[in-house]
Design a protein around this motif. Sequence first.
Motif, mmCIF file in Angstrom:
data_model
loop_
_atom_site.group_PDB
_atom_site.id
_atom_site.type_symbol
_atom_site.label_atom_id
_atom_site.label_comp_id
_atom_site.label_asym_id
_atom_site.label_seq_id
_atom_site.Cartn_x
_atom_site.Cartn_y
_atom_site.Cartn_z
ATOM 1 N N ALA A 60 0.835 -1.206 0.000
ATOM 2 C CA ALA A 60 0.000 0.000 0.000
ATOM 3 C C ALA A 60 0.870 1.256 0.000
ATOM 4 C CB ALA A 60 -0.930 -0.001 1.211
ATOM 5 N N ARG A 61 1.912 1.275 0.813
ATOM 6 C CA ARG A 61 2.798 2.446 0.847
ATOM 7 C C ARG A 61 3.537 2.615 -0.473
ATOM 8 N NH1 ARG A 61 5.274 1.925 7.014
ATOM 9 N NH2 ARG A 61 3.766 3.321 8.022
ATOM 10 N N THR A 95 -6.254 -12.495 6.497
ATOM 11 C CA THR A 95 -6.392 -11.247 7.241
ATOM 12 C C THR A 95 -7.783 -10.691 6.954
ATOM 13 O OG1 THR A 95 -5.353 -10.114 5.367
ATOM 14 C CG2 THR A 95 -3.941 -10.614 7.261
ATOM 15 N N ASP A 96 -8.380 -10.069 7.933
ATOM 16 C CA ASP A 96 -9.722 -9.520 7.755
ATOM 17 C C ASP A 96 -9.655 -8.205 6.996
ATOM 18 O OD1 ASP A 96 -12.690 -9.434 8.583
ATOM 19 O OD2 ASP A 96 -11.908 -7.487 9.221
ATOM 20 N N ALA A 97 -10.548 -8.033 6.038
ATOM 21 C CA ALA A 97 -10.486 -6.860 5.165
ATOM 22 C C ALA A 97 -10.602 -5.556 5.950
ATOM 23 C CB ALA A 97 -11.579 -6.941 4.102
ATOM 24 N N TRP A 98 -11.578 -5.456 6.833
ATOM 25 C CA TRP A 98 -11.810 -4.159 7.484
ATOM 26 C C TRP A 98 -10.840 -3.906 8.619
ATOM 27 C CZ3 TRP A 98 -13.878 -0.444 5.000
ATOM 28 C CH2 TRP A 98 -14.670 -0.773 3.893
ATOM 29 N N THR A 99 -10.298 -4.954 9.227
ATOM 30 C CA THR A 99 -9.210 -4.761 10.181
ATOM 31 C C THR A 99 -7.982 -4.222 9.450
ATOM 32 O OG1 THR A 99 -10.033 -6.602 11.515
ATOM 33 C CG2 THR A 99 -7.780 -5.888 11.922
ATOM 34 N N THR A 100 -7.678 -4.815 8.287
ATOM 35 C CA THR A 100 -6.559 -4.342 7.475
ATOM 36 C C THR A 100 -6.736 -2.889 7.074
ATOM 37 O OG1 THR A 100 -6.141 -6.552 6.581
ATOM 38 C CG2 THR A 100 -5.342 -4.685 5.299
ATOM 39 N N LEU A 101 -7.908 -2.559 6.554
ATOM 40 C CA LEU A 101 -8.130 -1.196 6.059
ATOM 41 C C LEU A 101 -8.083 -0.171 7.183
ATOM 42 C CD1 LEU A 101 -10.918 -1.988 3.447
ATOM 43 C CD2 LEU A 101 -8.544 -1.333 2.976
ATOM 44 N N ALA A 102 -8.500 -0.566 8.385
ATOM 45 C CA ALA A 102 -8.397 0.349 9.522
ATOM 46 C C ALA A 102 -6.933 0.675 9.802
ATOM 47 C CB ALA A 102 -9.056 -0.258 10.755
ATOM 48 N N GLY A 103 -6.079 -0.352 9.758
ATOM 49 C CA GLY A 103 -4.661 -0.103 9.964
ATOM 50 C C GLY A 103 -4.073 0.763 8.867
ATOM 51 N N LEU A 104 -4.382 0.436 7.620
ATOM 52 C CA LEU A 104 -3.845 1.208 6.494
ATOM 53 C C LEU A 104 -4.342 2.651 6.514
ATOM 54 C CD1 LEU A 104 -4.165 -1.391 3.586
ATOM 55 C CD2 LEU A 104 -2.152 -0.867 4.978
#
Length: 304
Positions: A22-23, A51-60
């Motif tokens: 992502a970076r 990995t869970d999609a919305w957990t990932t997106l929260a971190g990103l």
Amino acid sequence: MDFRIFTEPQQGARYDDLLTVARASERLGFEGFFRSDHYLGMGTDGLPGPTDAWTTLAGLARETERITLGTLVASATFRHPGVLAIQVAQVDDMSGGRIELGLGAGWYAEEHAAYGIPFPARRFGLLTEQLEVLTGLWNTPVGGRFDYAGEHYELVDSPALPKPTRSVPIIVGGHGAKRTPALAARFASEFNTPFASEDDVPRLYARVRSACEEIARDPAELTYSSAFVVCVGADEAEFTRRAEAIGREPGELRENGIAGTPAEAIERLGRLRAAGTERMYLQVLDLADLDHLELIATEVVARL
């Protein structure tokens, strides 16, 4: 045409792997970073696990600054729409308004069985009601209340909070002839054709435009996008090496993806742009190959 990177982390990726990609996508000027929403690998052991999609997106959301983030696509079978509305609104706030929601009916029966998630045979009604609930909750004025009585979901006296920072763009996609275009016309800000043949892409777009006209919506209000696997090499040897790394045949990739040399990729993308594609999701399958992203950015995207 703008370009987004699209990943399939269920094939084997940790959060840190996704953060790195992502970076890199943000640094290289791609407009978006999207991920699938799956809990089981396909044709792989999937290690180290999903990995869970919305957990990932929260971190990103907290570890990137500019790039658009979202799902292509979240499965309606995984989350109650009330819960999903809260998740999306919260992550949108955490990102400063950079979240988009791709939502579909779900299709992978094996992952549901593997994790004990119900997988009804008829799921289109489920998807329709989720879109009705999500938009109903988000569009309810602050201080108002939202009620919903459907076949699958019932909400009573909901405060409809929290609100996203703005109207969250919703992506609907698929190859359906009638119901999918109708849903896109009714709810979506973007229609996506996932892995369609080059000949099918304009026909799929035309169906959505027709569905918009049937409800007196301007078809130009939607963005029309496509998703293809990408595999590009500076020369034939590098392309072949990258194809082998993702377990695909070079000829098959050239037929079905954005593949080959940069010149070949540019030619294919040019045809898709002429067919009406305004946004392209480039499915990157080797998340460790950051040189691939750089080649695409500098030798393909920059030339378009």
